[in-house]
Design a protein around this motif. Structure first.
Motif, PDB file in Angstrom:
ATOM      1  N   ASN A 119     -31.565  -5.636 -11.733  1.00 13.89           N
ATOM      2  CA  ASN A 119     -32.869  -6.151 -11.312  1.00 13.89           C
ATOM      3  C   ASN A 119     -32.908  -7.669 -11.146  1.00 13.89           C
ATOM      4  O   ASN A 119     -33.974  -8.243 -10.929  1.00 13.89           O
ATOM      5  N   LEU A 120     -31.755  -8.319 -11.232  1.00 19.40           N
ATOM      6  CA  LEU A 120     -31.702  -9.759 -10.984  1.00 19.40           C
ATOM      7  C   LEU A 120     -31.977 -10.039  -9.508  1.00 19.40           C
ATOM      8  O   LEU A 120     -31.705  -9.210  -8.639  1.00 19.40           O
ATOM      9  N   SER A 121     -32.495 -11.212  -9.211  1.00 15.76           N
ATOM     10  CA  SER A 121     -32.743 -11.591  -7.818  1.00 15.76           C
ATOM     11  C   SER A 121     -31.417 -11.880  -7.117  1.00 15.76           C
ATOM     12  O   SER A 121     -30.378 -12.091  -7.761  1.00 15.76           O
ATOM     13  N   ILE A 122     -31.460 -11.909  -5.792  1.00 17.24           N
ATOM     14  CA  ILE A 122     -30.246 -12.185  -5.021  1.00 17.24           C
ATOM     15  C   ILE A 122     -29.680 -13.560  -5.373  1.00 17.24           C
ATOM     16  O   ILE A 122     -28.468 -13.719  -5.533  1.00 17.24           O
ATOM     17  N   LEU A 123     -30.543 -14.547  -5.517  1.00 19.58           N
ATOM     18  CA  LEU A 123     -30.084 -15.897  -5.863  1.00 19.58           C
ATOM     19  C   LEU A 123     -29.389 -15.898  -7.222  1.00 19.58           C
ATOM     20  O   LEU A 123     -28.337 -16.527  -7.398  1.00 19.58           O
TER      21      LEU A 123
ATOM     22  N   VAL B 245     -28.349   3.961 -13.622  1.00 16.17           N
ATOM     23  CA  VAL B 245     -28.628   4.886 -12.525  1.00 16.17           C
ATOM     24  C   VAL B 245     -28.700   6.310 -13.060  1.00 16.17           C
ATOM     25  O   VAL B 245     -29.590   7.092 -12.693  1.00 16.17           O
ATOM     26  N   LEU B 246     -27.769   6.657 -13.941  1.00 15.30           N
ATOM     27  CA  LEU B 246     -27.739   7.993 -14.531  1.00 15.30           C
ATOM     28  C   LEU B 246     -29.012   8.280 -15.310  1.00 15.30           C
ATOM     29  O   LEU B 246     -29.519   9.414 -15.314  1.00 15.30           O
ATOM     30  N   GLU B 247     -29.553   7.265 -15.951  1.00 12.31           N
ATOM     31  CA  GLU B 247     -30.796   7.407 -16.709  1.00 12.31           C
ATOM     32  C   GLU B 247     -32.039   7.237 -15.838  1.00 12.31           C
ATOM     33  O   GLU B 247     -33.157   7.200 -16.341  1.00 12.31           O
ATOM     34  N   ARG B 248     -31.833   7.078 -14.539  1.00 14.22           N
ATOM     35  CA  ARG B 248     -32.909   6.950 -13.556  1.00 14.22           C
ATOM     36  C   ARG B 248     -33.771   5.706 -13.781  1.00 14.22           C
ATOM     37  O   ARG B 248     -34.968   5.687 -13.490  1.00 14.22           O
ATOM     38  N   ARG B 249     -33.151   4.661 -14.276  1.00 13.38           N
ATOM     39  CA  ARG B 249     -33.860   3.396 -14.421  1.00 13.38           C
ATOM     40  C   ARG B 249     -33.596   2.475 -13.230  1.00 13.38           C
ATOM     41  O   ARG B 249     -34.310   1.492 -13.028  1.00 13.38           O
ATOM     42  N   VAL B 250     -32.519   2.764 -12.506  1.00 11.58           N
ATOM     43  CA  VAL B 250     -32.115   1.943 -11.360  1.00 11.58           C
ATOM     44  C   VAL B 250     -31.721   2.875 -10.227  1.00 11.58           C
ATOM     45  O   VAL B 250     -31.123   3.932 -10.469  1.00 11.58           O
ATOM     46  N   SER B 251     -32.029   2.507  -8.996  1.00  9.09           N
ATOM     47  CA  SER B 251     -31.641   3.329  -7.848  1.00  9.09           C
ATOM     48  C   SER B 251     -30.195   3.046  -7.455  1.00  9.09           C
ATOM     49  O   SER B 251     -29.648   1.981  -7.755  1.00  9.09           O
ATOM     50  N   LEU B 252     -29.597   4.005  -6.765  1.00  7.59           N
ATOM     51  CA  LEU B 252     -28.222   3.840  -6.285  1.00  7.59           C
ATOM     52  C   LEU B 252     -28.134   2.667  -5.308  1.00  7.59           C
ATOM     53  O   LEU B 252     -27.172   1.888  -5.341  1.00  7.59           O
ATOM     54  N   THR B 253     -29.145   2.522  -4.475  1.00  3.65           N
ATOM     55  CA  THR B 253     -29.167   1.415  -3.519  1.00  3.65           C
ATOM     56  C   THR B 253     -29.191   0.069  -4.220  1.00  3.65           C
ATOM     57  O   THR B 253     -28.494  -0.876  -3.832  1.00  3.65           O
ATOM     58  N   ARG B 254     -29.995  -0.001  -5.282  1.00  2.00           N
ATOM     59  CA  ARG B 254     -30.083  -1.247  -6.053  1.00  2.00           C
ATOM     60  C   ARG B 254     -28.748  -1.575  -6.709  1.00  2.00           C
ATOM     61  O   ARG B 254     -28.339  -2.737  -6.778  1.00  2.00           O
ATOM     62  N   MET B 255     -28.066  -0.562  -7.206  1.00  2.00           N
ATOM     63  CA  MET B 255     -26.760  -0.764  -7.835  1.00  2.00           C
ATOM     64  C   MET B 255     -25.760  -1.331  -6.833  1.00  2.00           C
ATOM     65  O   MET B 255     -25.072  -2.322  -7.107  1.00  2.00           O
ATOM     66  N   LEU B 256     -25.682  -0.713  -5.653  1.00  2.00           N
ATOM     67  CA  LEU B 256     -24.733  -1.156  -4.632  1.00  2.00           C
ATOM     68  C   LEU B 256     -25.068  -2.562  -4.140  1.00  2.00           C
ATOM     69  O   LEU B 256     -24.169  -3.382  -3.891  1.00  2.00           O
ATOM     70  N   SER B 257     -26.354  -2.860  -4.020  1.00  2.00           N
ATOM     71  CA  SER B 257     -26.774  -4.196  -3.610  1.00  2.00           C
ATOM     72  C   SER B 257     -26.349  -5.235  -4.640  1.00  2.00           C
ATOM     73  O   SER B 257     -25.845  -6.318  -4.295  1.00  2.00           O
TER      74      SER B 257
END
Length: 293
Positions: free
Chosen positions: A22-26, A89-101
């Motif tokens: 959940n960190l920002s891109i910067l 992701v496994l615990e459904r706290r983060v999306s797969l897309t967010r992980m890859l990003s």
């Protein structure tokens, strides 16, 4: 007591993975930049120690200093995140897309950080490009070629070999990340994370971020390695192997081993909230429940 129990460590792994994703891109770019550059610093320190003592084990003993700095300062190392974010992701706290990003932006930060240090260090050991007699110049050239052309020469077996070495590497690297969570004291964290990192470096396994520095610098110094050789015969397969080593052998296996304790701890927290709910006025109950749950 400084020691943190395994069940609590698993909870910390999941929470840390969520926070990283959940960190920002910067933030990802800057932390990735610093993580890559600091690990490159540690790599040249290890190579210098090995060259001065003629003992590879000495280099392996000092190399973890970079990893320690990265972890204690809360910087980003994508290889460590390979064991943490997938659990979120496994615990459904983060999306797969967010992980890859997250992985993508941190890798970009690593590449920039490693490139900056490679250029500055290359200018240093060559005296601004005027002298190639420094002993590490040939070491870096040979290392760059060994990490690419040697695998290319073996063909398909070479690809399999580099992936296996990358899996073994990040099994240890991610254990270093997790071991840092087993202690609440700074000295305890340093001692715990030092051991797995020493193990991987001493045996010459393949680490994606180290290679983002070593191979390009060897190329700048004259190694007979092309951009395609770097990415096809090392960087891409090493990233794949590092991911598999981190997510399977550390993340998922510890998750399976400790998941029961994690559930037990959660049920214990719910039980304590229920007790408080019976004893406190309604307004405070809602506050306590919100904090606990």
């Amino acid at each position: 007591m400084d020691y943190v129990k395994p069940g609590e460590v698993l909870g910390t792994m999941i929470e840390t993975g969520e926070n990283k994703a959940n960190l920002s891109i910067l933030q990802l770019l800057v932390k990735g930049f610093l993580g890559g550059a600091i690990l490159a610093f540690a790599t040249t320190l290890a190579l210098t120690a090995t060259q001065q003592t003629s003992l590879g084990l000495v280099g392996a003993v000092v190399f973890p200093v970079g990893f320690v700095i990265i972890v204690l300062l809360g910087l980003e190392l994508v290889t460590g995140s390979f064991a943490l974010i997938p659990l979120a992701v496994l615990e459904r706290r983060v999306s797969l897309t967010r992980m890859l990003s997250s992985f993508g932006w941190v890798i970009l930060g690593h590449l920039i950080g490693c490139a900056v240090y490679a250029i500055l260090y290359g200018l240093t050991i060559t005296k601004m490009g005027t002298d190639l007699t420094h002993p590490l110049v040939q070491t870096l050239i040979q290392t760059s070629e060994a990490k690419t052309l040697a695998y290319k020469h073996l063909g398909g077996s070479g690809l399999a070999l580099v992936i296996i070495k990358a899996v073994l590497c990040n099994w240890m690297v991610t254990l270093g990340v997790v071991m840092a969570m087993t202690s609440k004291s700074t000295l305890g964290k340093i001692a715990a994370m030092w051991l797995p990192i020493l193990i991987f470096f001493a045996q010459g396994f393949e680490h994606a971020v180290v290679n983002m520095f070593v191979i390009p610098l060897g190329m700048l110094l004259g190694a007979n390695v092309s951009f395609a050789d770097w990415w096809l015969w090392n960087q891409i397969p090493v990233l794949i192997g590092n991911f598999l080593g981190g997510v399977v052998f550390t993340g998922l296996m510890l998750y399976v081993a400790q998941k029961g304790r994690l559930r037990l701890r959660r049920s214990g927290e719910v039980s304590r909230v229920t007790v408080a709910e019976m004893a406190e006025p309604e307004g405070r109950v809602l506050s306590v429940a919100g904090e606990r749950l």
